[in-house]
Design an enzyme around this catalytic site. Structure first.
Site, PDB file in Angstrom:
ATOM      1  N   CYS A 140       0.803  -1.254   0.028  1.00  0.00           N
ATOM      2  CA  CYS A 140       0.035  -0.020  -0.265  1.00  0.00           C
ATOM      3  C   CYS A 140       1.139   1.152   0.025  1.00  0.00           C
ATOM      4  O   CYS A 140       0.548   2.103  -0.886  1.00  0.00           O
ATOM      5  CB  CYS A 140      -1.130   0.027   1.059  1.00  0.00           C
ATOM      6  SG  CYS A 140      -0.225  -0.355   2.678  1.00  0.00           S
ATOM      7  N   HIS A 239      -2.487   6.745   3.926  1.00  0.00           N
ATOM      8  CA  HIS A 239      -1.127   6.958   4.123  1.00  0.00           C
ATOM      9  C   HIS A 239      -0.515   8.253   3.426  1.00  0.00           C
ATOM     10  O   HIS A 239      -0.889   8.498   2.286  1.00  0.00           O
ATOM     11  CB  HIS A 239      -0.314   5.723   3.272  1.00  0.00           C
ATOM     12  CG  HIS A 239      -0.574   4.375   3.986  1.00  0.00           C
ATOM     13  ND1 HIS A 239      -1.338   4.233   5.118  1.00  0.00           N
ATOM     14  CD2 HIS A 239      -0.202   3.224   3.507  1.00  0.00           C
ATOM     15  CE1 HIS A 239      -1.547   3.016   5.432  1.00  0.00           C
ATOM     16  NE2 HIS A 239      -0.709   2.200   4.459  1.00  0.00           N
TER      17      HIS A 239
END
Length: 350
Positions: A140, A239
């Site tokens: 990710c 993120h």
């Protein structure tokens, strides 16, 4: 170029505890209706088409009618199960890490390197398969990083150095995730294996395929040196990464040229008409305090990336902040766009 849409395909999901034909999970959940087997943690109710589906064991014969199988299995079990599905001539799109380093398995971020699906033909020939293969999507945090890097390399040539510091959401650790006592009022400056994943995966994704179509070049002719520092922060989703890069060509591009290149970037998934591809691959923020996870992670349903704070770097050339939705383009959305592209370009045989 937009290709003609095809009829709906039967799709299976492994680790499932669109329209689904089959759901697979552990032996503990097999045989139960999905609504009973799953611990549902989403804000919307379980979709009606999934609620009453009976969960099946993760064995190929239960998914024989599926044109595509998505795997969200934990890495502890994904390897053998995904290999068995491929051996049964099924097309597997995996979110697990197990096959990312395999020499014939494409590691694809669909906003960057769908051209690597060409390796599927060699993978099949090596294993004497007609339809089966495994394609993986990236870690990710790698996903959010390589999208702007790809845009910049497309415009200005190779980047030779990249320093990235991540601030990664707790959802990236899965459920139940990081203990509350460890993450409340705190930052954890270590995520096991994460830094190594970013540093290695970036070279495979941003590299090419050999002329004979049988190997990935891993940036052998233009090495990309990546130094990553990864942190877990008390954010639910999204993120954030602080990135500095140095270009091989001198002089480097200006900040204004960087902004234009990021905004102009497009990808093959958009060109062929993948339904889940974002309208803008990279959305560039002009505000001095954006992107922010809470404000920007769900823009374009989390399918693109957000970049801001683009400025000159006194150590390298350019620095910026990138935000990606780790549970969308950093996970399932990548697998879905990969599969859409494979169908539209006839890599998946229907």
């Amino acid at each position: 170029m937009t290709l003609t849409p095809q009829a709906p395909l039967k799709v299976g999901v492994l680790g499932a505890t669109g329209t689904l034909h089959a759901l697979g999970a552990s032996a503990r959940s097999a045989g139960q209706p999905y609504a009973k087997a799953v611990r549902w943690k989403q804000v919307s109710p379980i979709p009606d088409q999934a609620r009453d589906l009976v969960v099946k064991s993760c064995v190929p014969q239960e998914f024989a009618e599926c044109a595509i199988v998505f795997s969200g299995l934990d890495a502890d079990v994904a390897g053998d199960i995904e290999a068995a599905f491929r051996a049964a001539d099924l097309a597997v799109f995996s979110n697990a890490k197990n096959f990312r380093r395999e020499p014939t398995v494409p590691l694809i971020v669909p906003l960057v390197n769908t051209s690597h699906l060409a390796m599927v033909h060699h993978q099949r020939s090596q294993l004497s398969l007609q339809k089966g293969f495994i394609v993986t999507n990236a870690n990710c945090s790698t996903t959010g990083l390589v999208v702007p890097l790809a845009a910049l390399e497309k415009a200005f040539g190779p980047i030779d150095t990249c320093i990235v510091t991540t601030m990664q959401a707790i959802s990236g650790a899965g459920y139940p995730g990081v203990p509350s006592f460890d993450i409340f009022d705190n930052i954890v400056p270590h995520i096991g294996g994460e830094e190594e994943k970013i540093e290695w995966e970036a070279a495979k994704i941003l590299g090419g395929i050999s002329e004979d179509g049988q190997s990935f070049d891993l940036r052998a002719s233009s090495p990309l040196n990546v130094s990553a520092s990864c942190n877990r922060v008390p954010v639910l989703e999204g993120h954030t990464e602080c990135v500095s890069v140095r270009f091989a060509k001198r002089p480097p591009p200006s900040v204004e040229d960087i902004i234009k290149a990021l905004r102009a970037y497009s990808c093959d998934a958009q060109q062929v008409g993948c339904p889940s591809a974002p309208k803008e691959v990279v959305f560039v923020h002009e505000e001095v305090d954006r992107p922010q996870p809470r404000l920007d992670r769900d823009f374009q349903k989390g399918a693109g990336v957000n970049v801001g704070r683009i400025r000159a770097c006194p150590v390298l050339d350019i620095k910026f902040v990138v935000l990606s939705n780790n549970v969308a383009i950093g996970a399932a959305t990548s697998s879905i766009i990969n599969a859409e592209y494979a169908v539209l370009t006839n890599v998946v045989s229907c």
